[in-house]
Structure formats: C-alpha cells, structure tokens
Write a protein that holds these residues in place. Structure first.
Motif, mmCIF file in Angstrom:
data_model
loop_
_atom_site.group_PDB
_atom_site.id
_atom_site.type_symbol
_atom_site.label_atom_id
_atom_site.label_comp_id
_atom_site.label_asym_id
_atom_site.label_seq_id
_atom_site.Cartn_x
_atom_site.Cartn_y
_atom_site.Cartn_z
ATOM 1 N N ASP A 55 0.828 -1.162 0.023
ATOM 2 C CA ASP A 55 0.137 -0.067 0.014
ATOM 3 C C ASP A 55 0.869 1.310 0.121
ATOM 4 O OD1 ASP A 55 -2.311 -1.487 0.007
ATOM 5 O OD2 ASP A 55 -2.925 -1.399 2.075
ATOM 6 N N ARG A 56 1.915 1.308 0.828
ATOM 7 C CA ARG A 56 2.784 2.577 0.894
ATOM 8 C C ARG A 56 3.438 2.687 -0.407
ATOM 9 N NH1 ARG A 56 3.519 7.367 1.917
ATOM 10 N NH2 ARG A 56 5.191 8.158 2.248
ATOM 11 N N SER A 58 2.289 1.765 -3.133
ATOM 12 C CA SER A 58 1.385 2.337 -4.224
ATOM 13 C C SER A 58 1.205 3.782 -4.000
ATOM 14 C CB SER A 58 0.209 1.695 -4.030
ATOM 15 O OG SER A 58 0.278 0.392 -4.501
ATOM 16 N N GLN A 59 1.340 4.545 -2.931
ATOM 17 C CA GLN A 59 1.025 5.684 -2.438
ATOM 18 C C GLN A 59 2.246 6.550 -2.916
ATOM 19 O OE1 GLN A 59 0.904 5.656 1.753
ATOM 20 N NE2 GLN A 59 -1.305 5.134 1.699
ATOM 21 N N LEU A 60 3.596 5.978 -2.866
ATOM 22 C CA LEU A 60 4.866 6.722 -3.416
ATOM 23 C C LEU A 60 4.826 6.962 -4.737
ATOM 24 C CD1 LEU A 60 7.309 5.136 -0.970
ATOM 25 C CD2 LEU A 60 6.702 7.200 -0.787
ATOM 26 N N ALA A 62 2.288 6.959 -6.837
ATOM 27 C CA ALA A 62 1.236 7.930 -7.178
ATOM 28 C C ALA A 62 1.683 9.229 -6.951
ATOM 29 C CB ALA A 62 -0.168 7.661 -6.380
ATOM 30 N N MET A 63 2.381 9.466 -5.730
ATOM 31 C CA MET A 63 3.257 10.840 -5.760
ATOM 32 C C MET A 63 4.287 11.244 -6.775
ATOM 33 S SD MET A 63 3.672 11.382 -1.445
ATOM 34 C CE MET A 63 3.876 9.748 -0.958
#
Length: 122
Positions: A55-56, A58-60, A62-63
């Motif tokens: 999950d983390r 994926s967040q990175l 996207a950023m």
C-alpha cells in the motif's frame, strides 16, 4: 470476508432496498445462513505487513506520478525542488521493492509461492 456487492444484490433479491445498520446485520446473517460462503482465515502478521508495504509503495508511486506531471508546467523556481523530490521518491520506491523482495524470499508463507512463480518459464 464477503464481496459487499454480492450481499447487496442478495438483499435486493430478497426485496430489502433500505439500508440501515440493523437491516445490514440482518441481511448479512441471512446471507450467511442461505449462501454458506466459505470461511477464510484472517491474514497473519506477515501478510498484513506485506500488504502495508505494498500500500505504501502504491502511495509513493502515485506521488511520483503527480510530481512528474507537475514538472511540465512548473515555474523554473520550483523545478529543482520537484526533481529532488522525484529522486527521493525513486529511492524510497526502490527501498520498498528491496524490502518486499526480502520479505517474499524469507517468509514461509510466501517462499513456496515465489519459488513456484520463479520456476515458470518466461
């Protein structure tokens, strides 16, 4: 774990269109009695930890995509900062990839699956 859409469709098929906590509880109980979905064990600590890493990551990613998109329209004063942040995000993503690979290769839960996937011809 049950697919929420499946339960909602079941409720509609039973003529239950309203949605309240009390009705939801009744529908879930009725669904369980009539459909008898298979019980699945909760993920263990290693699986939850891996999911959190994923999950983390994926967040990175996207950023990083947002920052790269802003590079095209950013004023010159912001370009250096954007490029530094993108480089930092690249490093964090690489670090997460290394951590995830290590967890996959050392975890008893995932080791057999990884070996099976690695044995497949490409």
């Amino acid at each position: 774990m049950i697919n929420p859409k499946q339960v909602r469709d079941f409720a509609k098929a039973c003529g239950i269109l309203a949605k309240t906590d009390r009705l939801d509880a009744m529908v879930l109980a009725r669904f369980a009695l009539q459909i008898r979905p298979p019980a699945r064990p909760l993920p263990d600590e290693a699986q939850r930890e891996f999911a959190d890493l994923l999950d983390r990551r994926s967040q990175l990613v996207a950023m990083r995509a947002q920052e790269k998109a802003w590079v095209a329209t950013a004023p010159p004063v912001a370009l250096k900062s954007l490029k530094e942040h993108i480089a930092w995000l690249d490093a964090r993503i690489k670090s997460h990839d290394i951590d995830m690979t290590h967890k996959l290769r050392t975890s008893d839960v995932w080791k057999n699956k990884v070996e099976l996937l690695d044995s497949m011809p490409t």
